[in-house]
Design a protein around this motif. Structure first.
Motif, mmCIF file in Angstrom:
data_model
loop_
_atom_site.group_PDB
_atom_site.id
_atom_site.type_symbol
_atom_site.label_atom_id
_atom_site.label_comp_id
_atom_site.label_asym_id
_atom_site.label_seq_id
_atom_site.Cartn_x
_atom_site.Cartn_y
_atom_site.Cartn_z
ATOM 1 N N SER A 125 1.256 -0.822 -0.019
ATOM 2 C CA SER A 125 0.109 -0.361 -0.043
ATOM 3 C C SER A 125 0.484 1.850 -0.290
ATOM 4 N N ALA A 126 2.232 1.096 -0.142
ATOM 5 C CA ALA A 126 2.964 2.465 -0.194
ATOM 6 C C ALA A 126 3.540 3.466 -1.643
ATOM 7 N N GLU A 127 2.292 3.962 -2.079
ATOM 8 C CA GLU A 127 2.398 4.400 -3.193
ATOM 9 C C GLU A 127 3.218 5.572 -3.536
ATOM 10 N N SER A 128 4.032 5.708 -2.573
ATOM 11 C CA SER A 128 4.709 6.489 -2.882
ATOM 12 C C SER A 128 6.290 6.094 -3.408
ATOM 13 N N MET B 203 5.202 1.120 11.332
ATOM 14 C CA MET B 203 4.982 0.831 9.698
ATOM 15 C C MET B 203 3.761 1.632 9.160
ATOM 16 N N LEU B 204 3.184 2.422 9.704
ATOM 17 C CA LEU B 204 2.202 3.589 9.405
ATOM 18 C C LEU B 204 3.143 4.780 9.034
ATOM 19 N N ILE B 205 4.254 4.892 9.752
ATOM 20 C CA ILE B 205 5.349 6.520 10.689
ATOM 21 C C ILE B 205 6.426 6.387 8.870
ATOM 22 N N LEU B 206 6.384 4.974 8.729
ATOM 23 C CA LEU B 206 7.741 5.462 7.586
ATOM 24 C C LEU B 206 6.702 4.646 6.141
ATOM 25 N N ARG B 207 5.581 4.919 6.390
ATOM 26 C CA ARG B 207 5.059 4.194 5.088
ATOM 27 C C ARG B 207 4.812 6.360 5.204
ATOM 28 N N LEU B 208 3.861 6.850 5.374
ATOM 29 C CA LEU B 208 4.031 8.307 5.969
ATOM 30 C C LEU B 208 4.888 9.258 5.423
ATOM 31 N N VAL B 209 6.222 9.062 6.387
ATOM 32 C CA VAL B 209 7.205 9.213 5.900
ATOM 33 C C VAL B 209 7.758 9.334 4.821
ATOM 34 N N ARG C 253 8.794 12.632 -0.120
ATOM 35 C CA ARG C 253 8.748 12.733 -1.537
ATOM 36 C C ARG C 253 7.694 13.613 -2.652
ATOM 37 N N MET C 254 6.533 14.232 -1.319
ATOM 38 C CA MET C 254 5.722 14.971 -2.333
ATOM 39 C C MET C 254 6.322 16.006 -1.751
ATOM 40 N N PHE C 255 7.150 15.771 -0.668
ATOM 41 C CA PHE C 255 7.951 17.811 -1.247
ATOM 42 C C PHE C 255 9.126 17.943 -1.130
#
Length: 190
Positions: A41-44, A73-79, A84-86
């Motif tokens: 689920s890691a779309e980045s 895993m939540l923290i790592l995926r969101l980080v 990447r977004m920024f």
């Protein structure tokens, strides 16, 4: 091209070592499931393999500070997503969090900064979102990554100056030095 190949081989090797280490340590199948779900689920990430490599490696490094596998895993995926977004290196964001809050999502500084990235609450009013919860992992990482990216833009890519601004210690070296030390000793170990 050669550098990309070497990096790829290093990542493959690191993943194989991490998985072998996990097997030797008898990692719980639930942790393996959580990691697999996170990678899928890691779309980045450009592909699932890269997600598995990065998430496995970073999860191992973060396990002591965030023992709960799902939260880790939540923290790592969101980080990874917001970095990447920024256009930030995810490992730099991890180093900032490590220094700022030691990955405590409920951290509150003596100055009143909140959460993982120690975001000052006044930012909520500045952007017209006073109800935002800065102890929420996703909200905090979104704010923190955007603020850091903004300071990098203002400082023309000078990471030292941007980090000092992020911390409120503009013109001083102690905070950027701490982040760079953590980055080099924990998050960039290739």
């Amino acid at each position: 091209m050669m550098r990309a190949l070497l990096l790829f081989l290093a990542l493959v090797s690191a993943t194989q070592l991490a998985l072998a280490e996990m097997d030797r340590e008898g990692i719980d199948p639930e942790l393996r499931r959580v990691l697999q779900e996170a990678a899928e689920s890691a779309e980045s990430f450009p592909d699932r393999f890269e997600a598995e490599v990065w998430l496995t490696d970073m999860s191992r490094r973060l396990a002591r500070q965030v023992p709960d596998a799902e939260e880790r895993m939540l923290i790592l995926r969101l980080v990874h997503r917001y970095a990447r977004m920024f256009d930030l290196p995810p490992e730099l964001v991890l180093a900032v969090i490590d220094v700022e809050s030691n990955f405590d999502r409920y951290a509150i500084s003596y100055a009143g900064a909140l959460g993982l990235m120690q975001v000052m609450p006044f930012w909520r009013n500045e952007i017209g979102r006073p109800e935002d919860d800065l102890h929420d992992i996703q909200t905090n990482l979104l704010y923190g990554c955007r603020i850091l990216a903004y300071y990098l833009e203002k400082e023309n890519g000078d990471r030292r100056a941007a980090l000092a601004r992020y911390n409120g210690s503009r013109g001083q070296r102690w905070y950027p030095d701490r982040v760079f030390d953590r980055l080099g000793s924990k998050w960039y170990q290739y």
